[in-house]
Design an enzyme around this catalytic site. Structure first.
Site, PDB file in Angstrom:
ATOM      1  N   CYS A  56       0.823  -1.206   0.000  1.00  0.00           N
ATOM      2  CA  CYS A  56       0.000   0.000   0.000  1.00  0.00           C
ATOM      3  C   CYS A  56       0.860   1.260   0.000  1.00  0.00           C
ATOM      4  O   CYS A  56       0.515   2.261  -0.651  1.00  0.00           O
ATOM      5  CB  CYS A  56      -0.930   0.005   1.212  1.00  0.00           C
ATOM      6  SG  CYS A  56      -2.081  -1.379   1.248  1.00  0.00           S
ATOM      7  N   ARG A 133      -7.735  -4.062  -3.478  1.00  0.00           N
ATOM      8  CA  ARG A 133      -7.213  -2.917  -4.221  1.00  0.00           C
ATOM      9  C   ARG A 133      -8.138  -2.624  -5.409  1.00  0.00           C
ATOM     10  O   ARG A 133      -7.921  -3.109  -6.509  1.00  0.00           O
ATOM     11  CB  ARG A 133      -5.791  -3.216  -4.698  1.00  0.00           C
ATOM     12  CG  ARG A 133      -4.861  -3.573  -3.558  1.00  0.00           C
ATOM     13  CD  ARG A 133      -3.433  -3.862  -4.019  1.00  0.00           C
ATOM     14  NE  ARG A 133      -2.696  -4.492  -2.938  1.00  0.00           N
ATOM     15  CZ  ARG A 133      -2.206  -3.857  -1.883  1.00  0.00           C
ATOM     16  NH1 ARG A 133      -2.369  -2.554  -1.772  1.00  0.00           N
ATOM     17  NH2 ARG A 133      -1.570  -4.503  -0.927  1.00  0.00           N
TER      18      ARG A 133
END
Length: 221
Positions: A56, A133
Site C-alpha cells: 500500500c 485494491r
C-alpha cells in the site's frame, strides 16, 4: 457444495455505466459528500487494504508522485481504507519523513466500512475486514466508467490506470474506440458503418488504415 453466502456478496455491486453511489465520509482533508466532490472533474476512487503496510505504501506513493499527470487529465484522486483518520495522518507523516513524498489527496477513513460495502471493495474470500485494491474511474457526471479489482498481495499498474483514464476521455471527446494496447498518439478505431451507403463510403475513403470495412483506424492529428 456449501451454498451459504456472506451478506457482503449478496449486496448489489456497482457496475460499469451505473451512477456512482453517493456517500458522506471523513477524509484526511475534511468531510466530503461524494456527489459534491470534484465538480466537473473525473475521479479515480481507489481503496487499499491498510495503512503502514508495504504494498500500500508503494501504491499511494505512486499516486502521489504522479498526481500532476492526473491533474493534467482533469482528474481528482480519492483514496480509501478501513482505518481511522488518525492512522491515515500518522502514515502520511511517516511516509513523508522517510521518503519526502506527501499523499496530497484525500483518503477516506472508512471505519464503519460503509463506502467499502457500497462499492464492493470487501471481497470475503480475500478479507472481510480490509478492502481489496479496487479502482473506480468515474466521469464528471458521476457515472462509473471503469472498474479494476486487484488482490491484496498484488500492486496496481499506474501506467495502466493513467492509460485507461486517457483512453476514456479520448473516446468521449472524439466518439471513437481504442484498440489493443492503445496509448496517446496511436491511431484510433472509427465506428463501424451502419448502412450500405456508409459501408461504400468507408471502402472508398483513402484516409483510413483499413483491415476491412468494419475495422478501420485513423490518426487524431
Amino acid at each position: 457444495m456449501d451454498t451459504t453466502m456472506n451478506t457482503v456478496t449478496n449486496r448489489v455491486m456497482p457496475k460499469i455505466g451505473d451512477m456512482a453511489p453517493d456517500f458522506e465520509a471523513v477524509t484526511t482533508m475534511g468531510k466530503i459528500q461524494f456527489s459534491d466532490y470534484a465538480p466537473d472533474q473525473w475521479v479515480v476512487l481507489f481503496s487499499h487494504p491498510a495503512d503502514f503496510t508495504p504494498v500500500c505504501t508503494t501504491e499511494l506513493t505512486g499516486f502521489a508522485k504522479r498526481k500532476a499527470e492526473f491533474d493534467a487529465l482533469n482528474t481528482a484522486l480519492l483514496g480509501l481504507s478501513i482505518d481511522s483518520v488518525h492512522a491515515h495522518l500518522g502514515w502520511i507523516q511517516n511516509v513523508r519523513q522517510n521518503t519526502g513524498v506527501l499523499f496530497d489527496f484525500p483518503i477516506i477513513a472508512d471505519i464503519d466500512m460503509k463506502v467499502a460495502k457500497l462499492y464492493g471493495m470487501l471481497q470475503p474470500n480475500e478479507s472481510e475486514t480490509a478492502a481489496v485494491r479496487a479502482v473506480f474511474i468515474i466521469d464528471p457526471y458521476k457515472r462509473i466508467r471503469l472498474i479494476m479489482y486487484y488482490p491484496m498481495n498484488v500492486g496496481r499498474n499506474m501506467d495502466e490506470i493513467l492509460r485507461t483514464l486517457q483512453a476514456l476521455q479520448v473516446s468521449d471527446q472524439y466518439q471513437v474506440a481504442l484498440p489493443l494496447d492503445w496509448k496517446s498518439g496511436d491511431k484510433v478505431i472509427v465506428p463501424p458503418p451502419r448502412t450500405v451507403e456508409e459501408m461504400n463510403k468507408r471502402l472508398e475513403d483513402k484516409t483510413l488504415e483499413k483491415v476491412d470495412f468494419y475495422l478501420a483506424k485513423k490518426d487524431l492529428n
